[in-house]
Design a protein around this motif. Structure first.
Motif, PDB file in Angstrom:
ATOM      1  N   MET A   1      -7.241   3.636 -15.582  1.00  0.00           N
ATOM      2  CA  MET A   1      -6.817   3.167 -14.259  1.00  0.00           C
ATOM      3  C   MET A   1      -5.732   4.044 -13.650  1.00  0.00           C
ATOM      4  O   MET A   1      -5.484   3.984 -12.451  1.00  0.00           O
ATOM      5  CB  MET A   1      -6.334   1.713 -14.306  1.00  0.00           C
TER       6      MET A   1
ATOM      7  N   ALA B   1       4.559   6.624  -8.697  1.00  0.00           N
ATOM      8  CA  ALA B   1       3.243   5.970  -8.615  1.00  0.00           C
ATOM      9  C   ALA B   1       2.615   5.876 -10.005  1.00  0.00           C
ATOM     10  O   ALA B   1       2.001   4.872 -10.355  1.00  0.00           O
ATOM     11  CB  ALA B   1       2.334   6.746  -7.670  1.00  0.00           C
TER      12      ALA B   1
ATOM     13  N   VAL C   1       1.166   2.431 -12.362  1.00  0.00           N
ATOM     14  CA  VAL C   1      -0.192   2.190 -12.864  1.00  0.00           C
ATOM     15  C   VAL C   1      -0.352   2.548 -14.342  1.00  0.00           C
ATOM     16  O   VAL C   1      -1.459   2.498 -14.864  1.00  0.00           O
ATOM     17  CB  VAL C   1      -1.260   2.941 -12.035  1.00  0.00           C
TER      18      VAL C   1
ATOM     19  N   PHE D   1      -5.413  -5.127  -9.202  1.00  0.00           N
ATOM     20  CA  PHE D   1      -4.019  -4.861  -9.621  1.00  0.00           C
ATOM     21  C   PHE D   1      -3.319  -3.991  -8.568  1.00  0.00           C
ATOM     22  O   PHE D   1      -2.192  -4.249  -8.161  1.00  0.00           O
ATOM     23  CB  PHE D   1      -4.034  -4.152 -10.979  1.00  0.00           C
ATOM     24  N   LYS D   2      -4.019  -2.959  -8.113  1.00  0.00           N
ATOM     25  CA  LYS D   2      -3.412  -2.039  -7.147  1.00  0.00           C
ATOM     26  C   LYS D   2      -3.257  -2.695  -5.775  1.00  0.00           C
ATOM     27  O   LYS D   2      -2.288  -2.448  -5.066  1.00  0.00           O
ATOM     28  CB  LYS D   2      -4.234  -0.745  -7.074  1.00  0.00           C
TER      29      LYS D   2
ATOM     30  N   LYS E   1      -0.212  -4.759  -6.018  1.00  0.00           N
ATOM     31  CA  LYS E   1       1.007  -3.960  -5.908  1.00  0.00           C
ATOM     32  C   LYS E   1       1.268  -3.586  -4.448  1.00  0.00           C
ATOM     33  O   LYS E   1       2.385  -3.710  -3.958  1.00  0.00           O
ATOM     34  CB  LYS E   1       0.856  -2.722  -6.805  1.00  0.00           C
ATOM     35  N   SER E   2       0.242  -3.142  -3.738  1.00  0.00           N
ATOM     36  CA  SER E   2       0.488  -2.717  -2.354  1.00  0.00           C
ATOM     37  C   SER E   2       0.795  -3.926  -1.466  1.00  0.00           C
ATOM     38  O   SER E   2       1.631  -3.848  -0.571  1.00  0.00           O
ATOM     39  CB  SER E   2      -0.677  -1.885  -1.811  1.00  0.00           C
TER      40      SER E   2
ATOM     41  N   GLU F   1       2.284  -6.609  -2.469  1.00  0.00           N
ATOM     42  CA  GLU F   1       3.633  -7.052  -2.836  1.00  0.00           C
ATOM     43  C   GLU F   1       4.664  -6.392  -1.900  1.00  0.00           C
ATOM     44  O   GLU F   1       5.616  -7.017  -1.436  1.00  0.00           O
ATOM     45  CB  GLU F   1       3.916  -6.656  -4.289  1.00  0.00           C
ATOM     46  N   VAL F   2       4.419  -5.120  -1.601  1.00  0.00           N
ATOM     47  CA  VAL F   2       5.377  -4.318  -0.849  1.00  0.00           C
ATOM     48  C   VAL F   2       5.150  -4.420   0.663  1.00  0.00           C
ATOM     49  O   VAL F   2       6.089  -4.438   1.449  1.00  0.00           O
ATOM     50  CB  VAL F   2       5.262  -2.848  -1.321  1.00  0.00           C
TER      51      VAL F   2
ATOM     52  N   THR G   1       9.618  -0.331  -8.183  1.00  0.00           N
ATOM     53  CA  THR G   1       8.999  -0.851  -6.956  1.00  0.00           C
ATOM     54  C   THR G   1      10.080  -1.277  -5.962  1.00  0.00           C
ATOM     55  O   THR G   1      10.026  -0.937  -4.773  1.00  0.00           O
ATOM     56  CB  THR G   1       8.107  -2.073  -7.272  1.00  0.00           C
TER      57      THR G   1
ATOM     58  N   ALA H   1      -1.952   4.307  -3.556  1.00  0.00           N
ATOM     59  CA  ALA H   1      -2.391   3.903  -4.899  1.00  0.00           C
ATOM     60  C   ALA H   1      -3.534   2.895  -4.786  1.00  0.00           C
ATOM     61  O   ALA H   1      -4.495   2.945  -5.540  1.00  0.00           O
ATOM     62  CB  ALA H   1      -1.221   3.305  -5.666  1.00  0.00           C
TER      63      ALA H   1
ATOM     64  N   GLY I   1      10.477   0.577  -2.346  1.00  0.00           N
ATOM     65  CA  GLY I   1      10.064  -0.137  -1.140  1.00  0.00           C
ATOM     66  C   GLY I   1       8.680   0.299  -0.696  1.00  0.00           C
ATOM     67  O   GLY I   1       7.759   0.403  -1.503  1.00  0.00           O
ATOM     68  N   ALA I   2       8.533   0.584   0.588  1.00  0.00           N
ATOM     69  CA  ALA I   2       7.217   0.951   1.135  1.00  0.00           C
ATOM     70  C   ALA I   2       6.616   2.155   0.404  1.00  0.00           C
ATOM     71  O   ALA I   2       5.399   2.246   0.234  1.00  0.00           O
ATOM     72  CB  ALA I   2       7.339   1.248   2.626  1.00  0.00           C
TER      73      ALA I   2
ATOM     74  N   ALA J   1       6.442   2.678  -2.554  1.00  0.00           N
ATOM     75  CA  ALA J   1       5.745   2.266  -3.779  1.00  0.00           C
ATOM     76  C   ALA J   1       4.246   2.120  -3.541  1.00  0.00           C
ATOM     77  O   ALA J   1       3.475   2.017  -4.489  1.00  0.00           O
ATOM     78  CB  ALA J   1       6.317   0.952  -4.307  1.00  0.00           C
ATOM     79  N   MET J   2       3.811   2.115  -2.282  1.00  0.00           N
ATOM     80  CA  MET J   2       2.374   2.007  -1.997  1.00  0.00           C
ATOM     81  C   MET J   2       1.671   3.360  -2.096  1.00  0.00           C
ATOM     82  O   MET J   2       0.451   3.426  -2.118  1.00  0.00           O
ATOM     83  CB  MET J   2       2.161   1.425  -0.589  1.00  0.00           C
ATOM     84  N   LEU J   3       2.452   4.434  -2.133  1.00  0.00           N
ATOM     85  CA  LEU J   3       1.863   5.765  -2.061  1.00  0.00           C
ATOM     86  C   LEU J   3       1.594   6.328  -3.450  1.00  0.00           C
ATOM     87  O   LEU J   3       2.065   5.811  -4.460  1.00  0.00           O
ATOM     88  CB  LEU J   3       2.801   6.697  -1.294  1.00  0.00           C
ATOM     89  N   THR J   4       0.821   7.416  -3.472  1.00  0.00           N
ATOM     90  CA  THR J   4       0.539   8.049  -4.757  1.00  0.00           C
ATOM     91  C   THR J   4       0.437   9.556  -4.571  1.00  0.00           C
ATOM     92  O   THR J   4       0.508  10.050  -3.443  1.00  0.00           O
ATOM     93  CB  THR J   4      -0.770   7.477  -5.365  1.00  0.00           C
TER      94      THR J   4
END
Ligand SMILES: Cc1cc2nc3c(=O)[nH]c(=O)nc-3n(C[C@H](O)[C@H](O)[C@H](O)COP(=O)(O)OP(=O)(O)OC[C@H]3O[C@@H](n4cnc5c(N)ncnc54)[C@H](O)[C@@H]3O)c2cc1C
Lengths: 376, 419
Positions: free
Chosen positions: B190, B368, B372, A350-351, A354-355, A357-358, B347, A202, B351-352, B354-357
């Motif tokens: 966004m 994801a 956003v 913002f993104k 978020k990344s 944060e994790v 989130t 993201a 965990g990890a 949550a960084m992916l999309t």
């Protein structure tokens, strides 16, 4: 503990800020984040040629500048502010620090000068598909084979893992668990049996890869079965660094929110004249200043080899992550509809918030670590 | 509603659906039938495509639609706000011309309120409508107009008098969006969607009969639209009713509708936070055993449920004919709290991941997209700050801040300089 930067450090920050304003404006961030690589050799080279940034915390004997984590923290704060697209966190913060903590003298001599010069891009591959941030999640096995080792398994969420030249990998002896039997290894980015895939993230400004190891030849880094302590130390130092990077981004957002509020008129007056907006901005300032205090203290603790670093690093990681995310939410809110658009830059930070944060473990995880480390 | 009442309505709806529903009907033909018999919107008045049923009775009918799997009338989007506004302020002509085609899904609507210089301060709209040779000529720009790219008609708030205070110089129109004087430009968001647009008016034309309410009373009419918007925001679209795998022409056509003209609303369930997915995700990831995660989920579910119960109390009071209490004004703000809390919980659970999309992220990108999209909830349809002002001033009776803008001719009020 020092609670103030020296004049030299402040000058260093000024130089960096000017450099990044010029080299990493939002237009450049947007251009690079749209590429698969996510960064560009030319800028990276310049960064290292002109400012020697990759060398900052690496000792002079290994081709570095011999500064410490305070200076490294300043670099990260400024990079976080500029949302610089570069493999800095992966190569310098994670990989170089891991090599410093775990490597033999000879390995440090061999590996660090390339990283310090920016010629070698390295990264640290530890997290796996299970997403655990500590050694408990390590499943990858290292089997001794003909004087060296072979690695089998998958690493995920590896920062710049798809482009790095050198990969520092955490794996375990077959049959071991927890902190036991952990070793660090180095693997060339183009090693046979290694399949690298870019993950869709993201936050497009920091790329991640998923790395599949099938009988990949690896060189042991440091002591066999003795990686638990240097790895844990690397994570604490990296958390302190990430905290500094985050406060840079948070402060940038806070400034942009205040600037926008002062400019925007509704109901015949500046929206900055509404108490709802003023209070939000004042709260953001408090949050960000608290977070900066945590980040700076953590950098000092790392620099001073403070035995309390593990606790302080977790405190800082949790505190700055919450502050960054909250600031990002407020910033979009203060921008109103504009804040939700792609063309407005708020979402880029913002993104990242978020990344970050994790990354290295979320706030709940680190607060729990803090309690344990303070023996509560 | 008495039990006997409920039983008889249920029986009647069931019998009618069993006799008439067929998944292979043409969607528009089916919806025409629903409109003509009153079963599509049973809570609407009898003379306008309804059966005059109460909300509770309407819910009984809706349950029968779900039971048999029948497709309903078109209900999502701005069209329902248009219908509600026309019921309160529209002429007979408006209702005749528009309501039926709203229900059949033949017309898409959009809401042309916000402008570059006026969002929260909607009454400061500066798009102008001038009467020339018996027609209204519109010039100016609207912003954030959801669905404008698909719309046949727009609900337009425009300034017809610059010499009176801002609230008194506005008028409300229905404008035909498919005309040469209107240009629509998509705006990227966004969250990688582009459901809202900029709309430019250059001598766009409105026939005089499409003024809604009286000249200069546009603010009053717009307030009706907004009230309905905020109420429906509180109810939220938590997910599309569509179940996959259903076979039949009507289903295919409905799926096609969702994929095309309803596409702008595709992410709306995500912006509400998808509380419906939380427990299932926690179980799937094993995080349901983590005491910290359990606490956060429980807090979220409590907020979500109590928020729903607030709306139920508001609806029940309305049905009993009671004067509305504060509960009706809180839902939109509560929905923002829910959305933000849900993003946090997702989130925490992911965990990890949550960084992916996209396809790399859990549930093929849905998680994801939540992360956003939730920031829109506290902005669209009136920001949280504006909701708080409304609650403080109208519900709690607290004084307004002294204003500089509402008591003087609009032309003399300081405004944004918009390029
Ligand atoms: C996804 C989405 C879809 C939308 N769809 C539509 C649509 O279809 N049609 C349409 O007309 N509009 C639409 N909008 C626009 C929306 O209604 C506006 O964005 C919103 O009302 C805020 O206006 P603004 O963006 O101009 O922000 P501003 O009004 O400029 O607000 C900026 C900040 O100032 C604060 N503020 C403003 N006034 C006050 C005050 N008096 N007291 C305290 N704080 C204040 C706000 O809360 C906000 O934080 C949409 C917006 C979004 C995000």
């Amino acid at each position: 503990m020092k609670f103030c930067f020296t004049d030299e450090q402040e000058q260093f920050r000024t130089v960096l800020r000017r450099f990044f304003v010029e080299k990493s404006p939002a237009t450049e961030v947007r251009r690079l984040m749209a590429t698969d690589t996510g960064w560009e050799r030319a800028t990276w080279k310049q960064l290292n040629k002109e400012l020697g940034l990759s060398a900052v915390h690496i000792p002079e004997t290994y081709g570095g500048q011999g500064f410490g984590f305070v200076e490294l923290g300043i670099v990260l704060e400024e990079m976080g502010r500029a949302l610089l697209c570069a493999p800095y966190f992966s190569s310098v913060v994670l990989a170089a620090t891991a090599i410093l903590n775990a490597g033999t003298e000879q390995q440090k001599q061999a590996r660090l000068p390339g990283i310090a010069a920016g010629d070698t891009i390295a990264t640290l591959a530890f997290t796996e598909d299970n997403g655990a941030w500590d050694s408990a999640g390590i499943e990858m096995v290292a089997t001794p084979a003909g004087g060296g080792y072979r690695l089998d398994g998958v690493k995920s969420f590896v920062l710049d893992g798809h482009t790095a030249d050198l990969i520092v990998v955490l794996a375990r002896q077959p049959g071991s668990s927890g902190d036991d039997g952990l070793s660090l290894f180095t693997v060339a980015g183009d090693a046979p049996g290694l399949a690298r895939q870019l993950l869709k993230t993201a936050d497009m400004t920091r790329k991640q890869g998923r790395l599949k190891f099938q009988s990949v030849q690896a060189e042991l880094l440091g002591e066999a079965g003795g990686a638990a302590a240097p790895f844990a130390r690397t994570l604490d130092q990296a958390a302190a660094c990430l905290a500094n990077e985050m406060v840079g981004g948070a402060e940038k957002l806070r400034e942009s929110a205040v600037d926008y509020a002062k400019m925007r008129v509704q109901f015949g007056r500046s929206i900055a004249s509404f108490q709802a907006i003023k209070h939000k901005c004042a709260d953001m300032l408090v949050d960000v200043e608290l977070a900066k205090s945590a980040a700076y203290y953590a950098a000092e603790a790392a620099a001073a080899n403070d035995p309390d670093l593990p606790a302080i690093a977790s405190l800082a990681k949790a505190c700055t992550a919450d502050a960054y995310m909250q600031t990002a939410i407020h910033t979009i809110q203060i921008h109103g509809g504009i804040g939700f658009t792609w063309d407005n830059d708020s979402h880029l930070w913002f993104k990242r918030a978020k990344s970050s944060e994790v990354l290295l473990g979320g706030p709940h995880y680190h607060r729990e670590l803090l309690m344990r480390r303070w023996n509560v | 509603m008495s039990e006997a009442d409920e039983v008889s309505i249920r029986a009647e709806a069931r019998a009618w659906l069993e006799a008439n529903w067929n998944p292979d009907v043409d969607l528009v033909e089916w919806r025409k039938k629903l409109a003509d018999t009153g079963w599509g919107v049973p809570t609407w008045p009898k003379e306008w495509y309804g059966r005059g049923l109460s909300a509770v009775q309407g819910a009984v009918v809706e349950a029968e639609f779900r039971r048999i799997g029948a497709v309903g009338v078109a209900k999502t989007g701005i069209r329902m706000l248009a219908a509600a506004t026309l019921f309160d302020h529209g002429s007979q002509l408006h209702k005749r011309k528009f309501l039926h085609r709203i229900l059949t899904g033949e017309d898409i609507w959009c809401q042309l309120f916000s402008e570059p210089g006026s969002g929260s301060d909607m009454a400061a709209a500066s798009t102008r409508a001038d009467l020339k040779d018996g027609k209204w000529i519109v010039n100016g720009q609207k912003l954030w107009t959801t669905s404008a790219q698909h719309a046949q008609y727009g609900l337009l708030l425009a300034r017809t008098d610059w010499n009176v205070p801002k609230h008194r110089g506005l008028s409300y129109f229905i404008i035909d969006m498919k005309q040469p004087g209107i240009t629509v430009q998509a705006l990227a968001q966004m969250n990688h969607h582009a459901s809202f647009n900029q709309v430019f008016f250059t001598d766009a034309v409105i026939e005089p009969e499409f003024l809604v309410g009286k000249l200069g009373e546009g603010w009053k009419v717009a307030t009706t639209t907004l009230m309905h918007e905020r109420r429906s925001a509180a109810d939220g679209i938590s997910s599309w009713g569509q179940e996959s795998g259903r076979v039949g022409r009507a289903y295919d056509q409905e799926r096609a509708e969702i994929a095309t003209v309803m596409e702008p609303y595709k992410w709306y369930p995500q912006r509400a936070g998808r509380v419906d997915l939380v427990v299932e995700r926690a179980q799937a990831t094993g995080k349901n055993t983590d005491p910290v995660v359990r606490q956060e989920i429980a807090k979220l579910l409590t907020l979500h449920r109590t928020g729903q119960w607030i709306s139920s109390r508001a609806r029940a009071a309305q049905q009993m004919g009671r004067t509305p209490g504060p509960e009706g004004s809180l839902g939109k703000l509560v929905a923002s709290h829910v959305a933000r809390a849900a993003a946090n919980v997702h989130t925490l659970i992911s965990g990890a991941d949550a960084m992916l999309t996209g396809e790399d992220s859990p549930l093929n990108g849905v998680i994801a997209e939540i992360l956003v999209s939730t920031p829109a909830t506290s902005i669209a349809g009136g920001t949280d700050e504006i909701q708080r002002n409304i609650i403080a001033e109208r519900v709690l009776g607290m004084p307004k801040e002294p204003g500089l803008d509402a008591d003087r001719p609009f032309k003399d009020v300081p405004r944004n300089i918009v390029s």
